[in-house]
Design a protein around this motif. Sequence first.
Motif, PDB file in Angstrom:
ATOM      1  N   LEU A  25      30.380  38.140 -59.849  1.00 42.45           N
ATOM      2  CA  LEU A  25      28.950  37.837 -59.715  1.00 42.45           C
ATOM      3  C   LEU A  25      28.353  38.305 -58.397  1.00 42.45           C
ATOM      4  CD1 LEU A  25      28.913  34.179 -61.137  1.00 42.45           C
ATOM      5  CD2 LEU A  25      28.204  36.281 -62.303  1.00 42.45           C
ATOM      6  N   ASN A  26      29.158  38.900 -57.571  1.00 40.96           N
ATOM      7  CA  ASN A  26      28.697  39.331 -56.239  1.00 40.96           C
ATOM      8  C   ASN A  26      27.451  40.222 -56.352  1.00 40.96           C
ATOM      9  OD1 ASN A  26      28.736  39.691 -53.429  1.00 40.96           O
ATOM     10  ND2 ASN A  26      29.869  41.615 -53.647  1.00 40.96           N
ATOM     11  N   GLY A  27      26.389  39.824 -55.655  1.00 45.18           N
ATOM     12  CA  GLY A  27      25.150  40.586 -55.657  1.00 45.18           C
ATOM     13  C   GLY A  27      24.130  40.094 -56.668  1.00 45.18           C
ATOM     14  N   ARG A  28      24.549  39.253 -57.572  1.00 45.39           N
ATOM     15  CA  ARG A  28      23.616  38.717 -58.571  1.00 45.39           C
ATOM     16  C   ARG A  28      22.749  37.643 -57.929  1.00 45.39           C
ATOM     17  NH1 ARG A  28      23.516  38.018 -64.453  1.00 45.39           N
ATOM     18  NH2 ARG A  28      22.161  36.243 -64.917  1.00 45.39           N
ATOM     19  N   GLU A  29      21.468  37.623 -58.278  1.00 41.32           N
ATOM     20  CA  GLU A  29      20.555  36.644 -57.686  1.00 41.32           C
ATOM     21  C   GLU A  29      19.962  35.669 -58.700  1.00 41.32           C
ATOM     22  OE1 GLU A  29      17.582  38.687 -55.455  1.00 41.32           O
ATOM     23  OE2 GLU A  29      19.014  39.539 -54.016  1.00 41.32           O
ATOM     24  N   LYS A  30      19.807  36.102 -59.940  1.00 37.91           N
ATOM     25  CA  LYS A  30      19.137  35.246 -60.924  1.00 37.91           C
ATOM     26  C   LYS A  30      20.125  34.382 -61.711  1.00 37.91           C
ATOM     27  CE  LYS A  30      19.004  38.705 -64.623  1.00 37.91           C
ATOM     28  NZ  LYS A  30      18.164  39.377 -65.625  1.00 37.91           N
ATOM     29  N   SER A  31      19.595  33.280 -62.259  1.00 39.17           N
ATOM     30  CA  SER A  31      20.390  32.388 -63.092  1.00 39.17           C
ATOM     31  C   SER A  31      20.658  33.031 -64.450  1.00 39.17           C
ATOM     32  CB  SER A  31      19.648  31.060 -63.301  1.00 39.17           C
ATOM     33  OG  SER A  31      19.408  30.406 -62.077  1.00 39.17           O
ATOM     34  N   PHE A  32      21.664  32.509 -65.142  1.00 39.32           N
ATOM     35  CA  PHE A  32      21.958  32.979 -66.488  1.00 39.32           C
ATOM     36  C   PHE A  32      21.040  32.304 -67.498  1.00 39.32           C
ATOM     37  CE2 PHE A  32      26.096  34.021 -64.604  1.00 39.32           C
ATOM     38  CZ  PHE A  32      26.350  35.254 -65.192  1.00 39.32           C
ATOM     39  N   THR A  33      20.882  32.961 -68.641  1.00 37.52           N
ATOM     40  CA  THR A  33      20.271  32.336 -69.819  1.00 37.52           C
ATOM     41  C   THR A  33      21.394  32.227 -70.843  1.00 37.52           C
ATOM     42  OG1 THR A  33      19.672  34.441 -70.850  1.00 37.52           O
ATOM     43  CG2 THR A  33      18.025  33.403 -69.397  1.00 37.52           C
ATOM     44  N   VAL A  34      21.211  31.377 -71.847  1.00 32.93           N
ATOM     45  CA  VAL A  34      22.216  31.224 -72.890  1.00 32.93           C
ATOM     46  C   VAL A  34      22.446  32.551 -73.614  1.00 32.93           C
ATOM     47  CG1 VAL A  34      22.623  30.192 -75.163  1.00 32.93           C
ATOM     48  CG2 VAL A  34      21.897  28.751 -73.254  1.00 32.93           C
ATOM     49  N   GLU A  35      21.355  33.271 -73.890  1.00 32.88           N
ATOM     50  CA  GLU A  35      21.472  34.553 -74.586  1.00 32.88           C
ATOM     51  C   GLU A  35      22.348  35.527 -73.802  1.00 32.88           C
ATOM     52  OE1 GLU A  35      18.282  32.242 -76.086  1.00 32.88           O
ATOM     53  OE2 GLU A  35      18.578  32.944 -74.013  1.00 32.88           O
ATOM     54  N   GLU A  36      22.163  35.539 -72.493  1.00 27.67           N
ATOM     55  CA  GLU A  36      22.954  36.449 -71.666  1.00 27.67           C
ATOM     56  C   GLU A  36      24.421  36.022 -71.650  1.00 27.67           C
ATOM     57  OE1 GLU A  36      22.876  38.454 -67.207  1.00 27.67           O
ATOM     58  OE2 GLU A  36      21.630  36.698 -67.641  1.00 27.67           O
ATOM     59  N   LEU A  37      24.661  34.724 -71.545  1.00 29.81           N
ATOM     60  CA  LEU A  37      26.034  34.227 -71.510  1.00 29.81           C
ATOM     61  C   LEU A  37      26.775  34.509 -72.823  1.00 29.81           C
ATOM     62  CD1 LEU A  37      25.660  30.800 -69.709  1.00 29.81           C
ATOM     63  CD2 LEU A  37      27.063  32.717 -68.933  1.00 29.81           C
ATOM     64  N   ASN A  38      26.055  34.411 -73.938  1.00 29.54           N
ATOM     65  CA  ASN A  38      26.690  34.656 -75.236  1.00 29.54           C
ATOM     66  C   ASN A  38      27.183  36.092 -75.367  1.00 29.54           C
ATOM     67  OD1 ASN A  38      26.518  32.075 -76.290  1.00 29.54           O
ATOM     68  ND2 ASN A  38      24.464  32.380 -77.101  1.00 29.54           N
ATOM     69  N   GLY A  39      26.579  36.997 -74.627  1.00 32.32           N
ATOM     70  CA  GLY A  39      27.012  38.382 -74.667  1.00 32.32           C
ATOM     71  C   GLY A  39      27.780  38.803 -73.432  1.00 32.32           C
ATOM     72  N   TRP A  40      28.120  37.826 -72.603  1.00 34.16           N
ATOM     73  CA  TRP A  40      28.759  38.118 -71.315  1.00 34.16           C
ATOM     74  C   TRP A  40      30.249  38.312 -71.445  1.00 34.16           C
ATOM     75  CZ3 TRP A  40      31.167  35.193 -67.028  1.00 34.16           C
ATOM     76  CH2 TRP A  40      31.016  35.842 -65.781  1.00 34.16           C
TER      77      TRP A  40
END
Length: 201
Positions: free
Chosen positions: A186-201
């Motif tokens: 996650l290094n460099g990431r600034e925004k929170s996750f959404t469920v939709e993003e996590l489901n495809g993560w």
Amino acid sequence: LLLTLAKKFPDNAFVSDAIISNLEGREASFYKKIMSIDADSNLVINRRFKKTMEDITKNQINRNLKQLKAQFPKGVNLFETICKTCHGEDGNGVTSLAPPLNNSKWVTGDKNKLIAIVLQGLTGAIKVNNKLYEPPEISGEMPGLYSNDEIDDETIAQVLSFIRKNWSNRSGDVSTKEVAKIRKKLNGREKSFTVEELNGW
């Protein structure tokens, strides 16, 4: 003999208590037999058995909690100071703040997704136990701990292990190495996750 007595005196409190006191370790199986004979919840013996089973469950939960507190002291401290404010002491969530951790596949399922949520945060609606939680029922924003220098990977691993084993949850530990691996990803990431993003993560 006990079953015969239960059939003959289902509304006798003294007989009911005598039967239960002779069933140490066998209460659950005997209760099933009693209910198969007569499931009337108003019968004294059924009420006594129900209370006994509730007490046994409560004692098991308390013993489990005591063990978890000894095993994951840093995690328990983090849960007590931060997590329970929104998710509740019993892990069943707090109205207008956050959904349950208890019986949640987000907790007991994929460890990597759980770690990512705790590190980076979560925003928007989420479904737990087939119920959709969305604003205004919940706040809609869970802050992450990635940038909190006071909370190390070991503490995060412990709190996640604690909630994965507490209440009705029975899942495996999360290790410090697993947390560190996701933190690096996650290094460099600034925004929170959404469920939709996590489901495809």
